[in-house]
Design a protein around this motif. Structure first.
Motif, PDB file in Angstrom:
ATOM      1  N   PRO A   1      -0.024  -4.931   3.662  1.00  0.00           N
ATOM      2  CA  PRO A   1       0.782  -6.017   3.859  1.00  0.00           C
ATOM      3  C   PRO A   1       1.070  -5.981   5.202  1.00  0.00           C
ATOM      4  O   PRO A   1       1.091  -4.776   6.122  1.00  0.00           O
ATOM      5  CB  PRO A   1       1.877  -5.701   3.128  1.00  0.00           C
TER       6      PRO A   1
ATOM      7  N   VAL B   1       4.136  -7.539   6.839  1.00  0.00           N
ATOM      8  CA  VAL B   1       5.414  -7.859   6.842  1.00  0.00           C
ATOM      9  C   VAL B   1       6.267  -6.955   7.854  1.00  0.00           C
ATOM     10  O   VAL B   1       7.078  -6.994   8.547  1.00  0.00           O
ATOM     11  CB  VAL B   1       6.082  -8.203   5.705  1.00  0.00           C
TER      12      VAL B   1
ATOM     13  N   SER C   1       8.895  -5.292  -0.222  1.00  0.00           N
ATOM     14  CA  SER C   1       7.604  -6.071  -0.287  1.00  0.00           C
ATOM     15  C   SER C   1       6.487  -5.130  -0.420  1.00  0.00           C
ATOM     16  O   SER C   1       5.545  -5.139  -1.306  1.00  0.00           O
ATOM     17  CB  SER C   1       7.461  -6.666   1.141  1.00  0.00           C
ATOM     18  N   GLU C   2       6.439  -3.749   0.242  1.00  0.00           N
ATOM     19  CA  GLU C   2       5.369  -2.790   0.352  1.00  0.00           C
ATOM     20  C   GLU C   2       5.338  -2.156  -1.209  1.00  0.00           C
ATOM     21  O   GLU C   2       4.550  -1.911  -1.716  1.00  0.00           O
ATOM     22  CB  GLU C   2       5.497  -2.133   1.266  1.00  0.00           C
TER      23      GLU C   2
ATOM     24  N   LEU D   1       6.330  -5.858  -4.435  1.00  0.00           N
ATOM     25  CA  LEU D   1       5.244  -6.730  -4.489  1.00  0.00           C
ATOM     26  C   LEU D   1       3.964  -6.432  -4.357  1.00  0.00           C
ATOM     27  O   LEU D   1       2.974  -6.444  -5.308  1.00  0.00           O
ATOM     28  CB  LEU D   1       5.673  -7.962  -3.242  1.00  0.00           C
TER      29      LEU D   1
ATOM     30  N   GLN E   1       1.925 -17.611   5.850  1.00  0.00           N
ATOM     31  CA  GLN E   1       1.156 -16.752   5.284  1.00  0.00           C
ATOM     32  C   GLN E   1      -0.076 -16.914   4.805  1.00  0.00           C
ATOM     33  O   GLN E   1      -0.704 -16.042   4.156  1.00  0.00           O
ATOM     34  CB  GLN E   1       2.118 -16.382   3.749  1.00  0.00           C
TER      35      GLN E   1
END
Length: 89
Positions: free
Chosen positions: A7, A9, A24-25, A28, A59
């Motif tokens: 990712p 982000v 997120s890491e 997600l 994205q």
């Protein structure tokens, strides 16, 4: 074992929203993307479709690249976007 998903982000929001980066890491890309009920290829097609449909273009570039890493061809991505264009306006 699946290839690691990298990712981005952390590079865009890491200093501003470290908790979001962690979610997120870990959740997600660590848990959700690793569920075995769908392949990474299918998850990529669903994600690209959702991003195109909602106009989330910031994205899209990342996920188009990830989709190719996950086995989706350039022509399949093009066809998916063309097909979606008649349903999303």
């Amino acid at each position: 074992m699946h290839q690691p998903i990298k990712p981005t982000v952390k590079f865009t929001l890491g200093d501003f929203a470290p908790a979001f980066v962690e979610y997120s890491e870990k959740i997600l890309f660590g848990d959700l993307w690793r569920r075995e009920e769908l392949s990474l290829r299918d998850r990529s097609m669903i994600t690209v479709s959702a991003l195109v449909s909602t106009g989330s273009l910031n994205q899209l570039e990342y996920h188009l690249h990830l989709a190719k890493e996950n086995g989706v061809t350039k022509n399949e991505l093009i066809e998916a976007i063309i097909h979606l264009s008649f349903y999303i306006g």
